[in-house]
Design a protein around this motif. Structure first.
Motif, PDB file in Angstrom:
ATOM      1  N   VAL A 142      10.827  -0.019   4.374  1.00 53.86           N
ATOM      2  CA  VAL A 142       9.979   0.565   3.272  1.00 53.86           C
ATOM      3  C   VAL A 142      10.461   1.849   3.012  1.00 53.86           C
ATOM      4  CG1 VAL A 142       7.694   1.304   2.617  1.00 53.86           C
ATOM      5  CG2 VAL A 142       8.092  -0.737   3.986  1.00 53.86           C
ATOM      6  N   ALA A 143      11.031   2.902   4.034  1.00 50.41           N
ATOM      7  CA  ALA A 143      11.479   4.093   3.729  1.00 50.41           C
ATOM      8  C   ALA A 143      12.518   4.062   2.694  1.00 50.41           C
ATOM      9  CB  ALA A 143      11.708   4.734   5.146  1.00 50.41           C
ATOM     10  N   LEU A 144      13.681   3.019   3.317  1.00 50.69           N
ATOM     11  CA  LEU A 144      14.706   2.745   2.806  1.00 50.69           C
ATOM     12  C   LEU A 144      14.460   2.489   1.210  1.00 50.69           C
ATOM     13  CD1 LEU A 144      18.078   2.901   3.064  1.00 50.69           C
ATOM     14  CD2 LEU A 144      17.768   0.413   3.354  1.00 50.69           C
ATOM     15  N   ALA A 151       9.568   9.497   1.412  1.00 53.20           N
ATOM     16  CA  ALA A 151      10.461   8.680   2.081  1.00 53.20           C
ATOM     17  C   ALA A 151      10.408   8.799   3.368  1.00 53.20           C
ATOM     18  CB  ALA A 151      11.564   8.460   1.336  1.00 53.20           C
ATOM     19  N   ILE A 152      10.393  10.287   3.876  1.00 55.43           N
ATOM     20  CA  ILE A 152      10.723  10.499   5.176  1.00 55.43           C
ATOM     21  C   ILE A 152       9.504  10.284   5.997  1.00 55.43           C
ATOM     22  CG2 ILE A 152      11.154  12.694   6.611  1.00 55.43           C
ATOM     23  CD1 ILE A 152      13.007  13.727   4.543  1.00 55.43           C
ATOM     24  N   ALA A 153       8.402  10.464   5.305  1.00 56.35           N
ATOM     25  CA  ALA A 153       7.286  10.492   5.966  1.00 56.35           C
ATOM     26  C   ALA A 153       6.551   8.853   6.330  1.00 56.35           C
ATOM     27  CB  ALA A 153       5.966  11.199   5.126  1.00 56.35           C
ATOM     28  N   THR A 154       7.370   8.084   5.452  1.00 55.96           N
ATOM     29  CA  THR A 154       6.932   6.712   5.430  1.00 55.96           C
ATOM     30  C   THR A 154       6.985   5.904   6.885  1.00 55.96           C
ATOM     31  OG1 THR A 154       7.529   6.367   3.084  1.00 55.96           O
ATOM     32  CG2 THR A 154       7.433   4.501   4.383  1.00 55.96           C
ATOM     33  N   PRO A 155       8.078   6.094   7.627  1.00 55.74           N
ATOM     34  CA  PRO A 155       7.977   5.565   8.864  1.00 55.74           C
ATOM     35  C   PRO A 155       6.692   5.845   9.838  1.00 55.74           C
ATOM     36  CG  PRO A 155      10.266   6.499   8.578  1.00 55.74           C
ATOM     37  CD  PRO A 155       9.204   7.049   7.500  1.00 55.74           C
ATOM     38  N   ILE A 169       0.652  -1.095  -0.175  1.00 54.89           N
ATOM     39  CA  ILE A 169       0.121  -0.175  -0.060  1.00 54.89           C
ATOM     40  C   ILE A 169       0.940   1.183   0.011  1.00 54.89           C
ATOM     41  CG2 ILE A 169      -1.758   1.101   1.214  1.00 54.89           C
ATOM     42  CD1 ILE A 169      -3.129  -1.018   0.435  1.00 54.89           C
ATOM     43  N   LEU A 170       1.932   1.276   0.958  1.00 53.04           N
ATOM     44  CA  LEU A 170       2.892   2.494   1.011  1.00 53.04           C
ATOM     45  C   LEU A 170       3.574   2.473  -0.489  1.00 53.04           C
ATOM     46  CD1 LEU A 170       4.475   1.769   4.385  1.00 53.04           C
ATOM     47  CD2 LEU A 170       3.138   3.805   3.812  1.00 53.04           C
ATOM     48  N   TRP A 171       4.014   1.588  -0.946  1.00 50.00           N
ATOM     49  CA  TRP A 171       4.446   1.789  -2.292  1.00 50.00           C
ATOM     50  C   TRP A 171       3.513   2.286  -3.318  1.00 50.00           C
ATOM     51  CZ3 TRP A 171       8.625   1.985  -5.520  1.00 50.00           C
ATOM     52  CH2 TRP A 171       9.800   1.915  -4.973  1.00 50.00           C
ATOM     53  N   LEU A 172       2.248   1.542  -3.485  1.00 51.07           N
ATOM     54  CA  LEU A 172       1.412   2.175  -4.302  1.00 51.07           C
ATOM     55  C   LEU A 172       1.139   3.716  -4.166  1.00 51.07           C
ATOM     56  CD1 LEU A 172      -1.320  -0.566  -5.063  1.00 51.07           C
ATOM     57  CD2 LEU A 172       0.101   0.583  -6.638  1.00 51.07           C
ATOM     58  N   GLY A 173       0.896   4.326  -2.969  1.00 53.41           N
ATOM     59  CA  GLY A 173       0.620   5.518  -2.781  1.00 53.41           C
ATOM     60  C   GLY A 173       1.911   6.321  -2.938  1.00 53.41           C
ATOM     61  N   LEU A 216       3.051   3.269  10.655  1.00 58.97           N
ATOM     62  CA  LEU A 216       2.165   3.115  11.740  1.00 58.97           C
ATOM     63  C   LEU A 216       0.688   2.701  11.556  1.00 58.97           C
ATOM     64  CD1 LEU A 216       3.867   5.778  14.211  1.00 58.97           C
ATOM     65  CD2 LEU A 216       4.286   3.400  14.292  1.00 58.97           C
ATOM     66  N   LEU A 217       0.174   3.609  10.677  1.00 60.13           N
ATOM     67  CA  LEU A 217      -1.159   3.400  10.563  1.00 60.13           C
ATOM     68  C   LEU A 217      -1.380   1.985   9.524  1.00 60.13           C
ATOM     69  CD1 LEU A 217      -1.825   6.822   8.842  1.00 60.13           C
ATOM     70  CD2 LEU A 217      -2.520   6.190  10.948  1.00 60.13           C
ATOM     71  N   MET A 218      -0.241   1.371   9.461  1.00 55.54           N
ATOM     72  CA  MET A 218      -0.457   0.293   8.541  1.00 55.54           C
ATOM     73  C   MET A 218       0.088  -0.841   9.397  1.00 55.54           C
ATOM     74  SD  MET A 218      -1.332   0.159   5.317  1.00 55.54           S
ATOM     75  CE  MET A 218      -2.651   1.097   5.526  1.00 55.54           C
ATOM     76  N   ASN A 219       0.021  -0.765  10.700  1.00 53.37           N
ATOM     77  CA  ASN A 219       0.497  -1.606  11.640  1.00 53.37           C
ATOM     78  C   ASN A 219       2.015  -2.152  11.382  1.00 53.37           C
ATOM     79  OD1 ASN A 219       0.425  -3.297  14.231  1.00 53.37           O
ATOM     80  ND2 ASN A 219      -0.662  -4.967  13.181  1.00 53.37           N
ATOM     81  N   LEU A 220       2.837  -1.490  10.916  1.00 52.80           N
ATOM     82  CA  LEU A 220       4.120  -2.094  10.738  1.00 52.80           C
ATOM     83  C   LEU A 220       4.845  -1.827  11.770  1.00 52.80           C
ATOM     84  CD1 LEU A 220       5.072  -0.855   6.807  1.00 52.80           C
ATOM     85  CD2 LEU A 220       4.105  -3.211   7.664  1.00 52.80           C
ATOM     86  N   ASP A 221       5.604  -2.750  12.282  1.00 51.57           N
ATOM     87  CA  ASP A 221       6.777  -2.558  13.347  1.00 51.57           C
ATOM     88  C   ASP A 221       8.011  -1.480  12.720  1.00 51.57           C
ATOM     89  OD1 ASP A 221       8.628  -4.038  11.737  1.00 51.57           O
ATOM     90  OD2 ASP A 221       8.160  -5.654  13.031  1.00 51.57           O
ATOM     91  N   MET A 222       8.802  -1.057  13.594  1.00 49.93           N
ATOM     92  CA  MET A 222       9.824  -0.108  13.146  1.00 49.93           C
ATOM     93  C   MET A 222      10.802  -0.519  11.914  1.00 49.93           C
ATOM     94  SD  MET A 222      10.099   2.932  14.071  1.00 49.93           S
ATOM     95  CE  MET A 222       8.696   3.711  14.624  1.00 49.93           C
ATOM     96  N   GLN A 223      11.220  -1.897  12.387  1.00 50.06           N
ATOM     97  CA  GLN A 223      12.052  -2.276  11.129  1.00 50.06           C
ATOM     98  C   GLN A 223      11.220  -2.374   9.983  1.00 50.06           C
ATOM     99  OE1 GLN A 223      12.871  -6.383  11.473  1.00 50.06           O
ATOM    100  NE2 GLN A 223      14.747  -6.296   9.957  1.00 50.06           N
ATOM    101  N   ALA A 224      10.121  -2.708   9.855  1.00 47.12           N
ATOM    102  CA  ALA A 224       9.526  -2.664   8.523  1.00 47.12           C
ATOM    103  C   ALA A 224       9.367  -1.421   8.077  1.00 47.12           C
ATOM    104  CB  ALA A 224       8.311  -3.762   8.627  1.00 47.12           C
ATOM    105  N   SER A 225       8.945  -0.389   8.658  1.00 47.73           N
ATOM    106  CA  SER A 225       8.734   0.834   8.428  1.00 47.73           C
ATOM    107  C   SER A 225      10.060   1.319   7.845  1.00 47.73           C
ATOM    108  CB  SER A 225       8.040   1.590   9.387  1.00 47.73           C
ATOM    109  OG  SER A 225       7.052   1.581  10.051  1.00 47.73           O
TER     110      SER A 225
END
Lengths: 222, 56, 245
Positions: free
Chosen positions: A130-132, A110-114, A54-58, A118-127
């Motif tokens: 995705v940002a990277l 990319a900066i806003a992604t972490p 979802i984050l990537w599509l957005g 949180l809204l997507m219930n991703l943990d810190m590492q996953a967020s």
């Protein structure tokens, strides 16, 4: 070199002042992320699983939809003619414009992604994974979109047509971006493998997008 | 014709789809040709010619 | 030199008019022979009679890719040599390429139903062809939304070339994505080595499809030249119209 810096600084200033588009991309991104649970349902486990996608599509839509005015605005106020007749190579000039655009729209995504993770219930590492991947992948989207922005000038059309033309070309970036994010979350594939291919795609897009956009402007303004 | 086995419907449908698409393509090209010829004929009847002269 | 001769649209119209009936005849004969051979080809021991779908599916897949290649050559002709017929060739080829891509997709889907149990699976090859189809539709949309042919032609040429560079990358990505998501457990279309009893009809059908494409393409190019002539004449007429000061 100073001409390039001037173009770059001008585009940065235009983007952040009133009437510029910086910020609206992030807002669009946020709205797409917020809409997703309404479509899918508030199942946290499911959201965590498809969160990276979802984050990537957005981010993909946000960075392409903000691009169609990038060169068209210059064509309207006449500065494109100056860039075309100037001594600075056109390829470098459009690359400077794309870089400025990426700094004001791609990088904030990319900066806003972490935070949005949180809204997507991703943990810190996953967020952060995705940002990277977005940090590495959004330049590819911007430079592919640069071709769309140049075609918008040639065709004197914007909006949906360009999105339709450019989106199929972004399939590889999407595949490897999401794959690298998922690899970081699940660990089924080593993270480095899709991530390095994503970086390679970005480098290739830098070249292809720049040269194709410059060629399109040259042939289109005759 | 040889028997097409249990999946005959799908084979016939596949060939049918190909025929329909090709027929549509041919029809479009033929109709387009007629329309352009007609438009060209009408323009010539009205006496409009190209600067490069009449066709050889 | 024939290429220079052909640069003159009037001469092209004349020559292609002479050639067209012969091409159409050759295409019909090749198609008839191909269909006869395909009808008599033995069934596949695994896939049964559904292998007959391959005789239209595979040639249209080949054409779908070859037509994009031809459009890329025409795009070079537009951008580098400024050959006056290059963008006519590119524009005329686009809907035909889209049509063959659609045939490939539909027949693949109809083949997939008995083989996979569903009309669509995100198989690597089908997915790549689907993206190719989207790109054909994009170029068609581009041609339809801009009325100045030379302006649209140059934009379409650049887009076609970028697409040609990207298609292998897309193919590679989709293959990689596919192996990531489903290990090779599905029955793959045309997977095993092809036996001569099937290869010969397949090649004849491919020849027939190529001839059909060449015939339709020449006819569509003639239409496009006439359309541009009509456009020029209408503009001349509009300029000469009285009462417009």
């Amino acid at each position: 070199m100073s001409a390039l810096t001037a173009i770059f600084m001008r585009d940065l200033r235009l983007a952040v002042r009133v009437g510029g588009g910086a910020g609206i991309g992030v807002l669009f991104f946020l709205i797409v992320v917020v809409l997703a649970p309404f479509a899918i349902g508030p199942d946290l486990a499911l959201l965590a699983r498809i969160g990276p996608a979802i984050l990537w599509l957005g981010a993909l839509l946000a960075s392409l939809l903000t691009l169609d005015r990038l060169i068209a605005a210059d064509a309207e106020d006449g500065s494109l003619d100056l860039i075309l007749t100037g001594r600075t190579p056109l390829e470098l000039a459009v690359a400077a414009k794309a870089l400025a655009h990426w700094l004001t729209t791609g990088l904030p995504l990319a900066i806003a992604t972490p935070l949005f993770g949180l809204l997507m219930n991703l943990d810190m590492q996953a967020s952060f994974a995705v940002a990277l991947t977005l940090l590495a992948g959004t330049p590819a989207l911007t430079f592919l979109g640069l071709l769309g922005a140049a075609l918008a000038v040639t065709l004197r059309r914007g909006g949906l047509l360009l999105t339709v033309l450019i989106l199929p070309l972004t399939v590889p970036v999407l595949i490897f971006g999401v794959a690298a994010s998922n690899a970081a979350v699940t660990g089924s594939v080593p993270f480095a493998m899709p991530f390095t291919i994503l970086c390679a795609l970005t480098l290739a897009s830098l070249v292809i997008g720049t040269f194709a956009a410059a060629a399109s402007l040259r042939h289109g303004m005759e | 014709m040889a028997s097409l086995g249990p999946h005959a419907t799908f084979i016939v449908a596949a060939y049918g789809a190909a025929v329909v698409i090709l027929a549509a393509l041919i029809a479009w090209i033929v109709l387009d040709h007629r329309a352009q010829q007609r438009a060209l004929g009408e323009l010539e009847k009205r006496g409009v010619t190209r600067r490069s002269g009449r066709p050889a | 030199m024939p290429l220079i001769d052909l640069a003159n649209p009037t001469r092209f119209l004349k020559l292609s008019g002479l050639l067209l009936p012969w091409l159409a005849g050759a295409a019909t004969i090749a198609l008839a022979v191909g269909l006869y051979l395909a009808g008599n080809a033995p069934d596949d021991y695994q896939q049964g009679a559904t292998v007959k779908i391959m005789f239209i599916h595979v040639p249209s897949a080949w054409l779908a890719m070859a037509i994009w290649g031809m459009m890329s050559l025409a795009a070079l002709g537009t951008l580098v040599w400024r050959h006056p017929l290059a963008d006519v060739a590119a524009k005329a080829a686009t809907p035909i390429g889209a049509a063959f891509t659609l045939i490939c997709l539909l027949t693949g889907s109809l083949w997939g139903r008995p083989m996979w149990g569903t009309y669509w699976v995100w198989d690597a090859r089908l997915t790549s062809v689907l993206i190719l189809f989207l790109m054909y539709l994009g170029v068609m949309a581009l041609w339809r939304s801009v009325d100045d042919p030379s302006r649209a032609g140059r934009a379409a040429a650049i887009l076609t070339l970028v697409g040609a560079i990207n298609l292998p990358i897309i193919k590679f990505s989709v293959d990689w994505w596919n192996t990531l998501h489903q290990p090779a457990s599905v029955v793959r279309i045309a997977g095993p080595a092809i036996h001569p009893t099937i290869l010969v009809p397949l090649l004849v059908m491919a020849l027939a499809f190529v001839l059909i494409f060449v015939t339709l393409h020449l006819a569509a190019m003639r239409n496009e030249i006439l359309r541009r002539r009509v456009r020029t004449l209408m503009m001349i007429e509009a300029q000469a119209a009285p009462g417009r000061g």
